[in-house]
Design a protein around this motif. Structure first.
Motif: not given
Length: 362
Positions: A171-174, A241-248
């Motif tokens: 999703d575009e939104r956080e 812990d992996n949310r940032r990498r997964d979101r990318a």
């Protein structure tokens, strides 16, 4: 403990087919395209999932019918006990929904696996070791389901939670952290159960393989490579812990959906994917037979073997039939001629299949 009777109505090229008087070995003989594999596919629908062809339900309905199909069986579970009636069917008004009845009462597809364990080997599976990791995961899950009927539930709920997390990540939104926490809790719960089922299955198959001779079937060595932590709390923490990498990446990069089944030929210590076609076939048969021995413990066990004998040399063919006798399973085999089945012909029920018509010949 096995199928006594099976009926097919409006299923592929079988308008009305009934097979009675089954045996330990059941042979379906006929030309290519006669409808032999269709019978095996119908039997495979006595397990949760999409059957041995993984076809859409609408494809299974015969062109000459009303758009639906039905498969009914009488299952013997113990000497002297009343047979269990299993049925699965679709309706013309809802061709994409499979319905199940057990002893006349509505049930779920998962409920079928509480009564019968099913395994199969088809020519399409010959490329398992060179296919995708996803194909090998499905192979493992199907075998695990024969040991634990709840395995399908874990897989279904894990996939649902995975789709939801991937939707939030893309999703575009956080996405809200609390929402991700809830989704990841389900993902970790069912992911841990899924991993445990797969690891248990591979451990049991390896133990069974260790008791088989290395020849004439090339004995394989199996190992389970997890796609992330396998314990629930650790998986939940890793997902967080992996949310940032997964979101990318807009998708979940760790978890059981990244698991892999690693197979090597034990005697040569080389990956199964690099072995010859004959060696790969022999290893696959060894795995199927080892699993059949495990699945036979406690429930009726059916093993469906499509065109398996024609592609084996005489030594391996005789060894196969000897192992099948010891498997504890009811066997359903197909072939274009009877010659490859000479070793079991006298103990088999044999049907001639021609253009969707099935006639008992022995």
């Amino acid at each position: 403990m096995a199928i006594d009777q099976i009926t097919l109505s409006g299923f592929r090229n079988h308008g009305q087919t009934r097979l009675d008087g089954t045996s330990r070995f059941n042979l379906l003989v006929g030309e290519n395209g006669a409808g032999k594999t269709n019978v095996l596919e119908a039997i495979s629908l006595l397990a949760p999932g999409r059957g041995l062809r993984r076809a859409a339900l609408a494809e299974m309905a015969g062109n000459d019918g009303n758009g639906g199909f039905s498969i009914g069986t009488s299952l013997s579970t113990a000497p002297g006990a009343e047979p269990v009636r299993l049925a699965t069917y679709t309706e013309a008004t809802r061709p994409g929904r499979r319905l199940v009845r057990i002893n006349g009462s509505d049930a779920s597809a998962i409920g079928l696996s509480e009564w019968v364990a099913l395994g199969w080997l088809t020519p399409a599976m010959d490329r398992l070791f060179t296919d995708s990791a996803g194909a090998r995961r499905r192979f493992v899950d199907r075998m695990a389901l024969a040991l634990d009927p709840q395995h399908a539930r874990y897989a279904t709920r894990y996939e649902a939670a995975l789709r939801e997390r991937n939707r939030l990540l893309s999703d575009e939104r956080e996405p809200e952290a609390a929402w991700l926490d809830g989704v990841e809790a389900h993902l970790a719960e069912y992911g841990a159960a899924l991993s445990a089922g797969r690891a248990n299955l591979i451990s049991q198959v390896m133990a069974e393989l260790a008791m088989l001779p290395a020849e004439p079937f090339a004995r394989p060595a199996l190992s389970y490579a997890s796609g992330g932590p396998i314990m629930q709390e650790e998986l939940a923490e890793a997902l967080r812990d992996n949310r940032r990498r997964d979101r990318a990446a807009s998708r979940t990069l760790i978890g059981p959906h990244r698991d892999e089944l690693l197979v090597t030929m034990e005697i040569k210590h080389v990956a199964a994917s690099t072995c010859s076609t004959g060696e790969q076939k022999a290893m696959l048969i060894a795995i199927i037979l080892a699993h059949a021995n495990i699945a036979a413990r406690g429930r009726p066990n059916l093993l469906l073997l499509d065109e398996v004998a024609a592609h084996l040399d005489p030594v391996r063919r005789d060894a196969l039939f000897e192992r099948l006798r010891d498997s504890g399973a009811q066997l359903w085999l197909t072939g274009t001629e009877l010659a490859p089945f000479a070793a079991v012909r006298d103990e088999a029920a044999i049907w001639k299949v021609d253009a969707g018509q099935v006639n008992r010949i022995s």
